[in-house]
Enzyme design. Structure first.
Site, PDB file in Angstrom:
ATOM      1  N   PHE A 178      -2.873  15.594   4.145  1.00 30.19           N
ATOM      2  CA  PHE A 178      -2.991  14.968   2.831  1.00 30.19           C
ATOM      3  C   PHE A 178      -1.676  15.126   2.084  1.00 30.19           C
ATOM      4  O   PHE A 178      -1.167  16.223   1.924  1.00 30.19           O
ATOM      5  CB  PHE A 178      -4.147  15.586   2.037  1.00 30.19           C
ATOM      6  CG  PHE A 178      -4.577  14.712   0.903  1.00 30.19           C
ATOM      7  CD1 PHE A 178      -5.526  13.711   1.105  1.00 30.19           C
ATOM      8  CD2 PHE A 178      -4.031  14.865  -0.363  1.00 30.19           C
ATOM      9  CE1 PHE A 178      -5.915  12.884   0.060  1.00 30.19           C
ATOM     10  CE2 PHE A 178      -4.411  14.037  -1.418  1.00 30.19           C
ATOM     11  CZ  PHE A 178      -5.356  13.051  -1.198  1.00 30.19           C
ATOM     12  N   ASP A 212      -4.966   4.914   5.634  1.00 28.87           N
ATOM     13  CA  ASP A 212      -5.594   6.093   6.227  1.00 28.87           C
ATOM     14  C   ASP A 212      -6.665   5.608   7.219  1.00 28.87           C
ATOM     15  O   ASP A 212      -6.329   5.246   8.342  1.00 28.87           O
ATOM     16  CB  ASP A 212      -6.172   6.907   5.058  1.00 28.87           C
ATOM     17  CG  ASP A 212      -6.733   8.250   5.447  1.00 28.87           C
ATOM     18  OD1 ASP A 212      -6.256   8.834   6.436  1.00 28.87           O
ATOM     19  OD2 ASP A 212      -7.648   8.741   4.766  1.00 28.87           O
ATOM     20  N   ARG A 240       1.483  12.476  -8.989  1.00 28.04           N
ATOM     21  CA  ARG A 240       1.947  11.081  -8.858  1.00 28.04           C
ATOM     22  C   ARG A 240       3.414  10.907  -9.228  1.00 28.04           C
ATOM     23  O   ARG A 240       4.097  10.050  -8.685  1.00 28.04           O
ATOM     24  CB  ARG A 240       1.136  10.155  -9.780  1.00 28.04           C
ATOM     25  CG  ARG A 240      -0.236   9.821  -9.275  1.00 28.04           C
ATOM     26  CD  ARG A 240      -0.761   8.596  -9.997  1.00 28.04           C
ATOM     27  NE  ARG A 240      -2.201   8.486  -9.915  1.00 28.04           N
ATOM     28  CZ  ARG A 240      -2.874   7.992  -8.869  1.00 28.04           C
ATOM     29  NH1 ARG A 240      -2.223   7.558  -7.824  1.00 28.04           N
ATOM     30  NH2 ARG A 240      -4.194   7.938  -8.887  1.00 28.04           N
ATOM     31  N   GLU A 287       0.841  -1.208   0.000  1.00 27.93           N
ATOM     32  CA  GLU A 287       0.000   0.000   0.000  1.00 27.93           C
ATOM     33  C   GLU A 287       0.865   1.242   0.000  1.00 27.93           C
ATOM     34  O   GLU A 287       1.961   1.247   0.568  1.00 27.93           O
ATOM     35  CB  GLU A 287      -0.884   0.010   1.260  1.00 27.93           C
ATOM     36  CG  GLU A 287      -2.277  -0.548   1.059  1.00 27.93           C
ATOM     37  CD  GLU A 287      -3.222   0.433   0.342  1.00 27.93           C
ATOM     38  OE1 GLU A 287      -2.744   1.315  -0.409  1.00 27.93           O
ATOM     39  OE2 GLU A 287      -4.428   0.303   0.532  1.00 27.93           O
ATOM     40  N   ASP A 288       0.343   2.298  -0.604  1.00 30.38           N
ATOM     41  CA  ASP A 288       1.021   3.590  -0.506  1.00 30.38           C
ATOM     42  C   ASP A 288       0.782   4.206   0.873  1.00 30.38           C
ATOM     43  O   ASP A 288       1.695   4.664   1.532  1.00 30.38           O
ATOM     44  CB  ASP A 288       0.556   4.547  -1.622  1.00 30.38           C
ATOM     45  CG  ASP A 288      -0.972   4.656  -1.731  1.00 30.38           C
ATOM     46  OD1 ASP A 288      -1.693   3.910  -1.034  1.00 30.38           O
ATOM     47  OD2 ASP A 288      -1.438   5.488  -2.531  1.00 30.38           O
ATOM     48  N   LYS A 304      -1.297   6.753   8.531  1.00 29.49           N
ATOM     49  CA  LYS A 304      -1.882   7.867   9.298  1.00 29.49           C
ATOM     50  C   LYS A 304      -2.691   7.256  10.438  1.00 29.49           C
ATOM     51  O   LYS A 304      -3.923   7.141  10.341  1.00 29.49           O
ATOM     52  CB  LYS A 304      -2.832   8.681   8.409  1.00 29.49           C
ATOM     53  CG  LYS A 304      -2.163   9.535   7.370  1.00 29.49           C
ATOM     54  CD  LYS A 304      -3.171  10.524   6.797  1.00 29.49           C
ATOM     55  CE  LYS A 304      -3.110  10.558   5.301  1.00 29.49           C
ATOM     56  NZ  LYS A 304      -4.117  11.452   4.698  1.00 29.49           N
TER      57      LYS A 304
END
Ligand code: IMP
Ligand code: MG
Length: 171
Positions: A149, A100, A162, A96-97, A128
């Site tokens: 963000f 959240d 990106r 995963e990037d 996060k």
């Protein structure tokens, strides 16, 4: 739109972390064969950097998920792309990037767990933790960040940013 200011994480910091994570993963899975499942689109760049540094054999599949509820707290996800073959008996590592709320990761874990993999874990570049609404605990985390963000290194804001090599906080 100007999103960029001082990077939160520079390309050099990211690469150093990727190397550390790859070392840990390679040690933990020594003697085994991994199946990486990169969560599109955001983790593409992280996954490609990470997998080149692994010293264990690693296959690659993709999954693409989108939460389709207006209120994300309801936690539903639809899959736009799924791995080609079942992951039964495989050592699966979801890439995963960013985790959240954890809703996306949770849906992916539920989907893959039903196929009875030999092991199933998550490696995320960013976390996060303050935003979490689910019981999701990545086995590998690059950086824990504040509730802000971020854009760059695969992550976007409305498809922008990106391709930036650093990670920036969006204003
Ligand atoms: P979650 O389901 O709330 O954990 O959100 C997961 C997905 O939302 C991530 O894989 C990202 O695609 C996206 N996302 C969450 N936070 C950010 C951010 O700060 N920047 C870019 N994308 C984000
Ligand atoms: Mg994502």
């Amino acid at each position: 739109m100007e999103l960029r200011k001082e990077p939160l994480l520079t390309a050099a910091q990211i690469q150093k972390k990727v190397e550390t994570l790859a070392g840990e993963i390679s040690a933990d899975y020594a003697g085994k064969e991994l199946l990486l499942i990169a969560v599109l689109k955001g983790s593409l760049i992280f996954a490609s950097d990470l997998m080149r540094r692994l010293t264990v054999p690693a296959g690659l599949e993709f999954i693409r998920a989108r939460s389709y509820c207006q209120t994300r707290s309801r936690g539903c996800c639809e899959f736009l792309m799924l791995p080609e073959r079942p992951v039964t008996g495989r050592h699966v590592l979801i890439i995963e990037d960013i985790v959240d709320t954890g809703i996306t990761a949770n849906s992916i874990v539920e989907y893959l767990a039903a196929q009875d993999p030999a092991s199933l874990d998550i490696c995320t570049l960013l976390d996060k933790p303050a935003r979490r609404t689910t019981e999701i605990h990545p086995r590998y985390t690059g950086f824990a960040i504040e509730n802000q963000f971020v854009v760059g290194y695969g992550m976007d804001y409305e498809e922008k940013g990106r391709n930036w090599p650093d990670i920036h906080v969006m204003k």
